[in-house]
Design an enzyme around this catalytic site. Structure first.
Site, PDB file in Angstrom:
ATOM      1  N   THR A   1      -7.981 -14.089  44.222  1.00 50.83           N
ATOM      2  CA  THR A   1      -8.473 -14.314  45.586  1.00 50.83           C
ATOM      3  C   THR A   1      -8.815 -15.777  45.846  1.00 50.83           C
ATOM      4  O   THR A   1      -8.979 -16.560  44.924  1.00 50.83           O
ATOM      5  CB  THR A   1      -9.719 -13.434  45.858  1.00 50.83           C
ATOM      6  OG1 THR A   1      -9.418 -12.114  45.472  1.00 50.83           O
ATOM      7  CG2 THR A   1     -10.151 -13.435  47.290  1.00 50.83           C
TER       8      THR A   1
ATOM      9  N   GLU B   1      -3.250  -4.407  46.043  1.00 53.31           N
ATOM     10  CA  GLU B   1      -4.593  -4.076  46.533  1.00 53.31           C
ATOM     11  C   GLU B   1      -4.956  -2.610  46.346  1.00 53.31           C
ATOM     12  O   GLU B   1      -6.144  -2.271  46.257  1.00 53.31           O
ATOM     13  CB  GLU B   1      -4.710  -4.458  48.015  1.00 53.31           C
ATOM     14  CG  GLU B   1      -6.077  -4.962  48.419  1.00 53.31           C
ATOM     15  CD  GLU B   1      -6.385  -6.335  47.821  1.00 53.31           C
ATOM     16  OE1 GLU B   1      -7.433  -6.458  47.176  1.00 53.31           O
ATOM     17  OE2 GLU B   1      -5.578  -7.273  47.996  1.00 53.31           O
TER      18      GLU B   1
ATOM     19  N   ASP C   1      -7.549  -1.366  43.964  1.00 51.58           N
ATOM     20  CA  ASP C   1      -8.993  -1.463  44.236  1.00 51.58           C
ATOM     21  C   ASP C   1      -9.587  -0.080  44.532  1.00 51.58           C
ATOM     22  O   ASP C   1     -10.806   0.066  44.605  1.00 51.58           O
ATOM     23  CB  ASP C   1      -9.279  -2.410  45.412  1.00 51.58           C
ATOM     24  CG  ASP C   1      -9.520  -3.843  44.947  1.00 51.58           C
ATOM     25  OD1 ASP C   1      -9.466  -4.097  43.730  1.00 51.58           O
ATOM     26  OD2 ASP C   1      -9.776  -4.704  45.805  1.00 51.58           O
TER      27      ASP C   1
ATOM     28  N   THR D   1      -6.726 -12.521  49.825  1.00 52.05           N
ATOM     29  CA  THR D   1      -6.387 -12.143  48.454  1.00 52.05           C
ATOM     30  C   THR D   1      -5.050 -11.417  48.396  1.00 52.05           C
ATOM     31  O   THR D   1      -4.554 -10.940  49.429  1.00 52.05           O
ATOM     32  CB  THR D   1      -7.487 -11.202  47.894  1.00 52.05           C
ATOM     33  OG1 THR D   1      -7.256 -10.983  46.498  1.00 52.05           O
ATOM     34  CG2 THR D   1      -7.497  -9.858  48.589  1.00 52.05           C
TER      35      THR D   1
ATOM     36  N   GLY E   1     -13.422 -13.506  43.201  1.00 58.18           N
ATOM     37  CA  GLY E   1     -14.007 -13.038  41.951  1.00 58.18           C
ATOM     38  C   GLY E   1     -14.206 -11.536  41.866  1.00 58.18           C
ATOM     39  O   GLY E   1     -15.075 -11.082  41.117  1.00 58.18           O
ATOM     40  N   GLY E   2     -13.427 -10.746  42.635  1.00 60.08           N
ATOM     41  CA  GLY E   2     -13.578  -9.294  42.557  1.00 60.08           C
ATOM     42  C   GLY E   2     -15.005  -8.896  42.864  1.00 60.08           C
ATOM     43  O   GLY E   2     -15.657  -9.469  43.738  1.00 60.08           O
TER      44      GLY E   2
ATOM     45  N   ARG F   1      -7.554  -5.999  55.929  1.00 56.22           N
ATOM     46  CA  ARG F   1      -7.360  -5.373  54.621  1.00 56.22           C
ATOM     47  C   ARG F   1      -6.035  -4.613  54.603  1.00 56.22           C
ATOM     48  O   ARG F   1      -5.623  -4.039  55.614  1.00 56.22           O
ATOM     49  CB  ARG F   1      -8.508  -4.387  54.383  1.00 56.22           C
ATOM     50  CG  ARG F   1      -8.533  -3.721  53.017  1.00 56.22           C
ATOM     51  CD  ARG F   1      -8.878  -4.685  51.932  1.00 56.22           C
ATOM     52  NE  ARG F   1      -9.404  -4.025  50.735  1.00 56.22           N
ATOM     53  CZ  ARG F   1      -9.578  -4.679  49.590  1.00 56.22           C
ATOM     54  NH1 ARG F   1      -9.271  -5.965  49.478  1.00 56.22           N
ATOM     55  NH2 ARG F   1     -10.081  -4.059  48.543  1.00 56.22           N
TER      56      ARG F   1
ATOM     57  N   SER G   1     -14.849  -6.169  47.683  1.00 55.44           N
ATOM     58  CA  SER G   1     -16.134  -6.843  47.458  1.00 55.44           C
ATOM     59  C   SER G   1     -16.193  -8.173  48.181  1.00 55.44           C
ATOM     60  O   SER G   1     -17.161  -8.922  48.023  1.00 55.44           O
ATOM     61  CB  SER G   1     -16.327  -7.094  45.963  1.00 55.44           C
ATOM     62  OG  SER G   1     -16.360  -5.881  45.272  1.00 55.44           O
TER      63      SER G   1
ATOM     64  N   GLU H   1      -5.211  -9.419  45.566  1.00 47.60           N
ATOM     65  CA  GLU H   1      -5.914  -8.656  44.532  1.00 47.60           C
ATOM     66  C   GLU H   1      -5.880  -9.401  43.196  1.00 47.60           C
ATOM     67  O   GLU H   1      -6.514 -10.411  43.085  1.00 47.60           O
ATOM     68  CB  GLU H   1      -5.420  -7.217  44.405  1.00 47.60           C
ATOM     69  CG  GLU H   1      -6.509  -6.200  44.038  1.00 47.60           C
ATOM     70  CD  GLU H   1      -7.307  -6.487  42.770  1.00 47.60           C
ATOM     71  OE1 GLU H   1      -8.441  -6.978  42.890  1.00 47.60           O
ATOM     72  OE2 GLU H   1      -6.823  -6.186  41.678  1.00 47.60           O
TER      73      GLU H   1
HETATM   74  N1  GLU Z   1      -9.374  -7.224  45.474  1.00 44.49           N
HETATM   75  C1  GLU Z   1     -10.715  -7.695  45.311  1.00 44.49           C
HETATM   76  C2  GLU Z   1     -11.600  -7.264  46.435  1.00 44.49           C
HETATM   77  O1  GLU Z   1     -11.136  -7.000  47.502  1.00 44.49           O
HETATM   78  C3  GLU Z   1     -10.744  -9.167  45.239  1.00 44.49           C
HETATM   79  C4  GLU Z   1     -10.089  -9.609  44.008  1.00 44.49           C
HETATM   80  C5  GLU Z   1     -10.692 -10.789  43.436  1.00 44.49           C
HETATM   81  O2  GLU Z   1     -11.405 -11.550  44.089  1.00 44.49           O
HETATM   82  O3  GLU Z   1     -10.426 -10.989  42.272  1.00 44.49           O
HETATM   83  O4  GLU Z   1     -12.784  -7.176  46.263  1.00 44.49           O
END
Ligand code: GLU
Length: 600
Positions: free
Chosen positions: A411, A450, A453, A429, A498-499, A110, A478, A431
């Protein structure tokens, strides 16, 4: 608290393009290899969102490389062909099942915040209000030290059989020769055209002639090819302690805003304070995976700073209290939506980079699941948002104050298995789709955003927020790369972008496969819905149409539909060494699954 964008007078002139475009037919690469969402066979498998990356991974396996080698080579290729989702400007989480030692390892790659990062970095000193999301995103403030290259180096060094340098070569070749632009690639640029247009290096690469490249044209990235080759030749020191790092730091500290942006942008573009010392001090972490048992399966996931493993684990433990295979589909979906709402309430309250292990253990315990599951009424949906549970209480948990939810849609994810039984599940990712919109001049890759987040301000009322910015801190993620074992051997590996919806997508595919009797390809294709503890369920239109009436009857509320949730990849390990590699049939333009051999 909403702020109004500051309108900046920016000339909407189109910059001349210098990018070299050749027709796809003339590309030495010969266009994209064929792609299929499902492949069944033996001897190893690869599933990614992109046919070129899958082909590169498969080639590594066929030449005797292992799953880690193939995953690194495929990820490096995604840095070229999926540059808006992944690349050396970003970070991710790598989960590895070592067949020989029957052990699951993880790498936390990360992004880390700068040493000087303060809690109020995303609060405007001028008025004390948090920045609008796009203002924070397209800035130097959003950039953390990238961990992706360090992840590749560590994975290859610890578990692979090839040098990082050799694993970067196929990707460098793709960057040099080019690949065919598809509709997804074009659409991702179009959605980012205003932000990309603020920076010459980005518009030269992705807005040739001031517009996204045509579908079918050949996209090349010679600067990235050179960067990969430089790293291959001189090692990752050129990135973390050398000239590439210096260029990253210069870009963050002095965003290279175009003299003539191709379109207006509503915000000032703020510099950040990432320094060479931050890059030099970057360290990977190797946390123990999260583990929860689910109906006799062992589900391994990613621990903090990702909330994925804990949130998936808590929801599974809640779901395990009902035999979903014996109830009607509507009731199974009701339980799924309630479990994720409860799990998200707890995640938002408790999970961040520095959550004590004892709290994580508690959240992923069966006892806690019992204290949460008792709140679910099979006949009536809970009112959302549900409050987080009080982890110091016993019995059916009393309520605490609720917090808001978050979102995202960038991502990429990949799944690889080799002939020796090793498995890699890797989510990476930058982000947002397009990261912070700044291509590092001369280096060919986008920087991450990032740091957005982090929560910009506290979300938990008078309770502490576990995900506020801080020096050297990693923002909560996530991402949920997941490996499921059955009797100690791989059964299923899966993950998705997908965040925050990553957590629900991984859960839904698991529930579809394990409880609802679907094959893996059917479990992947099935319409998705995500309840992350907000008043309305976020659903794909097909889910809303099919299950909306029955779920509304149980008291569920739907928010606005979304065209698609996630872009998952997975591999199932079935009897006799048979592998079922699975990618999306349609989402994000469809993914690419492949196996080393179709026959035993
Ligand atoms: N930055 C997000 C995360 O670490 C992922 C972003 C995404 O998948 O759109 O959870």
């Amino acid at each position: 608290m909403m702020r109004y964008p500051i309108a900046l007078a920016m000339a909407a002139t189109l910059t001349a393009t210098t990018v070299a475009l050749v027709p796809a037919a003339a590309s030495a690469h010969g266009g994209a290899p064929p792609k299929a969402p499902t492949a069944t066979g033996y001897g190893g498998a690869v599933s990614t969102v992109d046919p070129t990356a899958t082909a590169v991974g498969l080639d590594v396996l066929r030449r005797g490389g292992n799953a880690v080698d193939a995953a690194v080579a495929a990820a490096a290729t995604l840095g070229v062909t999926e540059p808006f989702s992944a690349g050396i400007g970003g970070g991710g989480f790598f989960v590895y099942y070592d067949a020989k030692h029957r052990k699951v390892h993880t790498i936390d790659g990360r992004e880390s915040g700068p040493a000087t990062m303060t809690e109020n970095i995303f609060v405007d000193p001028a008025d004390g209000l948090p920045y609008d999301f796009q203002e924070a995103r397209v800035s130097g403030l959003a950039v953390g030290t990238p961990g992706t290259l360090a992840t590749w180096e560590a994975a290859a060094g610890k578990w692979g059989t090839r040098s990082l340098g050799s694993l970067l070569q196929p990707a460098a070749k793709v960057a040099d020769r080019g690949f065919a632009v598809d509709a997804t690639f074009q659409q991702q640029i179009a959605a980012n055209a205003a932000a990309f247009g603020q920076f010459d290096a980005t518009s030269e690469l992705y807005l040739p002639g001031g517009a996204p490249p045509a579908v079918g044209s050949t996209q090349r990235n010679p600067d990235l090819a050179d960067t990969y080759r430089l790293i291959a030749k001189r090692g990752t020191g050129v990135f973390y302690r050398g000239p590439v790092g210096a260029d990253i730091v210069r870009t963050v500290q002095h965003p290279p805003v175009a003299a003539n942006p191709t379109s207006p942008w509503a915000y000032p573009i703020r510099p950040g304070d990432l320094r060479l010392s931050d890059l030099a001090n970057y360290r990977l972490r190797f946390p123990a995976p999260t583990r929860s048992d689910y109906r006799g399966l062992d589900v391994y996931g990613m621990s903090t700073p990702s909330s994925g493993g804990v949130a998936v684990g808590e929801a599974l433990n809640i779901l395990e209290r009902t035999d979903l295979s014996k109830v009607a589909t509507t009731q199974a979906l009701h339980q799924y939506l309630e479990a994720t709402a409860l799990s998200f309430a707890d995640r938002n309250r408790y999970v961040g980079a520095y959550t004590p292990q004892a709290t994580l253990d508690k959240l992923i315990s069966d006892r806690w699941a019992g204290q949460r599951a008792c709140q679910i009424d099979p006949a009536r949906a809970l009112i959302k948002p549900v409050p987080p549970g009080d982890i110091t209480a016993s019995g059916c948990t009393p309520a605490l104050v609720g917090g808001p939810v978050e979102d995202g849609q960038s991502t990429t994810n990949l799944t690889v298995a080799d002939r020796w039984g090793n498995v890699v599940e890797y989510t990476l990712t930058i982000e947002q789709t397009g990261g912070n919109a700044m291509v590092v001049p001369g280096r060919g890759f986008l920087l991450n955003n990032e740091m957005t987040d982090f929560n910009f301000t506290g979300t938990q009322g008078s309770a502490p927020d576990p995900n506020l910015p801080g020096p050297n801190k990693r923002p909560r993620s996530s991402m949920s790369p997941t490996i499921v074992l059955k009797d100690g051997k791989p059964f299923l590996a899966l993950g998705s972008p997908g965040g925050a919806t990553i957590i629900t997508t991984v859960l839904q595919v698991l529930v579809n496969r394990v409880d609802l009797g679907m094959s893996l390809p059917a479990a992947m294709a099935a319409p998705r819905a995500s309840q992350r503890n907000s008043p309305g369920i976020q659903a794909e239109p097909a889910f809303h149409t099919q299950y909306g009436p029955a779920l509304t009857g149980l008291g569920h509320t739907f928010g606005a539909d979304v065209a698609e949730l996630g872009a998952a990849t997975a591999i199932e390990f079935s009897a006799g060494g048979k592998l079922i590699a699975s990618a999306e049939p349609a989402r994000r333009g469809g993914g690419a699954a492949a196996v080393v051999r179709t026959r035993r």
